[in-house]
Write an enzyme that holds these catalytic residues in place. Structure first.
Site, PDB file in Angstrom:
ATOM      1  N   GLN A 178       0.843  -1.197   0.000  1.00 26.24           N
ATOM      2  CA  GLN A 178       0.000   0.000   0.000  1.00 26.24           C
ATOM      3  C   GLN A 178       0.876   1.243   0.000  1.00 26.24           C
ATOM      4  O   GLN A 178       1.879   1.316   0.713  1.00 26.24           O
ATOM      5  CB  GLN A 178      -0.909   0.000   1.231  1.00 26.24           C
ATOM      6  N   LYS A 227      -7.723   2.727  -3.362  1.00 23.54           N
ATOM      7  CA  LYS A 227      -8.392   2.517  -2.071  1.00 23.54           C
ATOM      8  C   LYS A 227      -8.919   3.840  -1.521  1.00 23.54           C
ATOM      9  O   LYS A 227      -8.174   4.809  -1.412  1.00 23.54           O
ATOM     10  CB  LYS A 227      -7.421   1.891  -1.072  1.00 23.54           C
ATOM     11  N   HIS A 266     -11.905   4.345   5.194  1.00 27.49           N
ATOM     12  CA  HIS A 266     -10.702   4.288   6.032  1.00 27.49           C
ATOM     13  C   HIS A 266     -11.057   3.826   7.452  1.00 27.49           C
ATOM     14  O   HIS A 266     -10.472   4.279   8.435  1.00 27.49           O
ATOM     15  CB  HIS A 266     -10.011   5.654   6.081  1.00 27.49           C
TER      16      HIS A 266
END
EC number: 1.1.-.-
Length: 379
Positions: free
Chosen positions: A127, A251, A275
């Protein structure tokens, strides 16, 4: 403490961790309304029970980005995972690997890419945030490729850090935070011995490799906070799409129009996510946002979802709402804090068991059989 359900790990983690760490992973932004609704909206969805369907050959396997997953679950990127257990990213990655699912390493992990990737057999995911320091971003991408990372998860819902008021009360931030954390560690000797003493170095491994000369964890967190970039736009992602040749997942999608933009951009997947309720309080829960997004882009790219998933039933609900795969975040960190690698492996076994029960009693023999007709109601 007896662990009989996936949700038991939260209480076990709270007992073991100093409060500043427990509340950091447990808390959300502002008054935490979205954090709570992520869980409640998902758990309120009623599944449609079906009987006498011959479920003897049920399978949880699925395909994603050219990989076979033992179940449609991956471990989400979670910052500071190495503070919850000694070299926690390595332990969590090994547990995921042993259960045949992907592990996603966070940009702000304690253990660097080069420590985690060799510890597992299957390819790791990585990520990345958009930061002002583009040199760091390129360095991280190059190191990820060199380590054999296959899938890049690009987090776009953090142009600025969220306001997490609970952190100031718990000692993660605020006045005299360092002294408060020391006091808490003293009263939690198991964590202090295992992680506080023998879990060193306590830095952000992916950043320290780039910056060098570490002066402590707070220095790196300060550098990161000053590097979030509110000027980010789709154009800023173009060079990354050109550089990264593997699957790229965006994302932080909560709106169908943004999902359509991700398709036009050429993303291979999106993560429908708020989140974990840690950025903007008051936005839709993932369960409420997912159906419209799935209607807009399903078939154009892969849809992943996170936020609020605590059980195998929750996984089935998310799949029925339109997700292809889900990401587990807090749930695996609770298990890691409580029992290390063994705890994460056991959590995944419990999730799989709960999924099998739910699929058996809703008449879904394969993951592809789970859909809107598996539900009585939408959130």
């Amino acid at each position: 403490m007896i662990i009989s359900a996936s949700t038991d790990y939260r209480a076990a983690a709270e007992r073991r961790l100093p409060p500043f760490l427990f509340h950091y992973i447990d808390g959300g932004a502002y008054a935490e309304h979205t954090l709570k609704r992520n869980v409640s909206d998902l758990s309120d969805i009623a599944l449609r029970q079906r009987i006498l369907r011959n479920m003897s050959d049920l399978s949880l396997e699925t395909e994603l980005f050219g990989e076979t997953l033992a179940m449609p679950v991956a471990l989400a990127p979670v910052g500071l995972t190495g503070m919850y257990a000694r070299r926690g990213e390595v332990q969590a990655a090994r547990a995921a690997d042993s259960r045949g699912i992907p592990f996603t390493l966070s940009t702000v992990s304690v253990c660097p890419i080069e420590e985690v990737a060799p510890a597992i057999q299957r390819p790791m995911w990585f990520q990345l945030y958009v930061l002002r320091d583009r040199g760091f971003m390129r360095n991280a991408l190059e190191r990820a490729q060199a380590a054999g990372v296959t899938t890049l998860v690009f987090t776009v819902d953090m142009p600025v850090p969220g306001a997490r008021y609970r952190d100031a009360h718990s000692g993660m931030s605020g006045p005299n935070a360092s002294l408060r954390r020391i006091g808490q560690a003293i009263t939690h000797p198991h964590w202090a011995w295992d992680v506080g003493l023998f879990g060193r170095p306590h830095d952000l491994g992916n950043i320290s490799t780039y910056r060098g000369n570490p002066t402590g964890l707070e220095d790196y967190i300060g550098w990161l906070g000053s590097n979030f970039d509110p000027s980010i736009s789709w154009k800023d992602l173009e060079w990354i799409r050109e550089f990264w040749k593997g699957p790229m997942v965006i994302k932080g999608i909560l709106d169908p129009d943004d999902a359509r933009d991700a398709v036009r951009f050429g993303a291979d997947g999106i993560v429908v996510s708020n989140h974990g309720g840690r950025q903007l309080d008051g936005v839709l829960s993932t369960a409420r946002a997912l159906p419209a997004i799935a209607d807009a882009v399903q078939g154009d790219l892969k849809i992943l979802a996170d936020s609020g998933i605590r059980t195998g039933l929750d996984v089935v609900r998310m799949l029925a709402l339109g997700a292809d795969t889900v990401l587990l975040g807090r749930a695996f960190v609770y298990a890691l804090a409580a029992q290390g690698e063994a705890g994460v492996a056991n959590l995944l076994d419990l999730i799989a068991k709960e999924m099998r029960v739910a699929m058996t009693l809703t008449g879904a023999r394969r993951i592809a059989d789970i859909g809107r007709d598996s539900l009585v109601s939408l959130p």
